[in-house]
Design an enzyme around this catalytic site. Sequence first.
Site, PDB file in Angstrom:
ATOM      1  N   HIS A  60       0.833  -1.218   0.000  1.00 51.10           N
ATOM      2  CA  HIS A  60       0.000   0.000   0.000  1.00 51.10           C
ATOM      3  C   HIS A  60       0.859   1.255   0.000  1.00 51.10           C
ATOM      4  O   HIS A  60       1.954   1.292   0.579  1.00 51.10           O
ATOM      5  CB  HIS A  60      -0.990   0.004   1.170  1.00 51.10           C
ATOM      6  CG  HIS A  60      -0.390   0.017   2.537  1.00 51.10           C
ATOM      7  ND1 HIS A  60      -0.089   1.186   3.216  1.00 51.10           N
ATOM      8  CD2 HIS A  60      -0.048  -0.994   3.387  1.00 51.10           C
ATOM      9  CE1 HIS A  60       0.397   0.893   4.414  1.00 51.10           C
ATOM     10  NE2 HIS A  60       0.441  -0.426   4.543  1.00 51.10           N
ATOM     11  N   GLU A 108      -4.962   1.771   2.853  1.00 54.12           N
ATOM     12  CA  GLU A 108      -4.930   0.570   3.684  1.00 54.12           C
ATOM     13  C   GLU A 108      -4.995   0.928   5.164  1.00 54.12           C
ATOM     14  O   GLU A 108      -5.628   0.233   5.959  1.00 54.12           O
ATOM     15  CB  GLU A 108      -3.649  -0.223   3.387  1.00 54.12           C
ATOM     16  CG  GLU A 108      -3.580  -1.607   4.029  1.00 54.12           C
ATOM     17  CD  GLU A 108      -2.939  -1.615   5.416  1.00 54.12           C
ATOM     18  OE1 GLU A 108      -2.933  -2.672   6.059  1.00 54.12           O
ATOM     19  OE2 GLU A 108      -2.433  -0.555   5.845  1.00 54.12           O
ATOM     20  N   ASP A 163      -0.172   4.363   1.095  1.00 53.62           N
ATOM     21  CA  ASP A 163      -0.483   5.365   2.118  1.00 53.62           C
ATOM     22  C   ASP A 163       0.297   5.111   3.398  1.00 53.62           C
ATOM     23  O   ASP A 163       0.766   4.007   3.654  1.00 53.62           O
ATOM     24  CB  ASP A 163      -1.979   5.408   2.419  1.00 53.62           C
ATOM     25  CG  ASP A 163      -2.514   4.112   3.024  1.00 53.62           C
ATOM     26  OD1 ASP A 163      -2.150   3.026   2.530  1.00 53.62           O
ATOM     27  OD2 ASP A 163      -3.293   4.179   3.996  1.00 53.62           O
TER      28      ASP A 163
END
Length: 408
Positions: free
Chosen positions: A79, A176, A81
Amino acid sequence: MNISVLDRFLKYVSVGSQSDADSATVPSTPGQTELARLLAGELKDMGAQAELDDDSGIVYASIPSNVEGNVPVIGWVAHVDTAPGVSGSGVKPRIVRSYDGGDILLNPEQGMVLSPAVFPELTDYLGQDLVVTDGTTLLGADDKAGVAEIMTMAETLVKDKTIRHGRIAIGFTPDEEVGNGATLFDVKGFNADFAYTVDGGPIGEIEYENFNAASAKVLVHGQNIHPGGAKDKMVNSIHVFEEFNALLPAFERPEHTEGYEGFFHLGSIEGGVEQTKAGYIIRDHDMARFEARKELMRRAADFINARYGGGTLELTLKDSYYNMKEKILPHMHLIETAKAAMEALDIVPEIVPIRGGTDGARLSWDGLPCPNLSTGGYNYHGVREWIPADSLEAMTNVLVTLTESFAE
């Protein structure tokens, strides 16, 4: 010339991509889209097929098989983020060369140190280069280390034709950290037989058990009266909330639990006399205990409303994800093959439960078996986050070796 995994990591952490649980957009913040576009462009430049899906913010990529026959399609997921609790913007990473075992001064102005007295695992990396923060932001190894390792693996496979592999599918997800990473993931279009998330901690970890997870939002309505005439009239929503929180077990909080022990975690609170809002997360590996935790919160809310009147406290519970264990057990070859790949590189594998969740939990329940592998990082979600540079390279080699092993 290939870009080193360390250089990739340092490049990616410079892009602020913190997610936002209160945002209504997908992805929740523009920085995630910026990083996703960067990754899609790099994948295309190295010769992979790649695209950024604008509706979901997910980058999908594919590397074709270079072997004949029926070889399984392996997927890799990470992910883009970073966690919303600590700033992920303006990250200023620093490399501590040949760590000597002492305190690492992160921020002279604040006197902030990273100390082996508090984090003894530092001494496992004597003589190695460590990547640390400047003490004002998180580092972003969760999960930009995983992103960098997958990207470096991908470039290695594209450029080194001697490495045998089946088709490779890659997915980079947003959000996520706020529980939405796999919500819009196109499992069918991804078209992998199985996958691994690269989103774990210290090198060697392999995980196929995670928490069952839910969020709880609490809204307490009070009644504000001038304190000079408040007797028998004022209802202070802050104190009402305190009563509610006191009904939850004090020693079933993250700071008092480990291993398979679940918890209630009060993550946010704001309010005044008239109204108080709070947010919790609820976690447990065992489904029965997970359901019991939610029921305890409901009974606590009922108690408060019976005492202060119906509607005083509003409780909203929402399940986030479930333990992937039962979905992985029929596919334990994924765990055994990962262990063998690590052992082949003199890395000691360790099977541990995740005290959290990954996109792999959602993907496993959506039909794509997806255990989790380490990235090498420590102290995620905080300003004392760090990662050994050697671990970045070692995990990249694990991914290449693991990929190759499925083509044998």
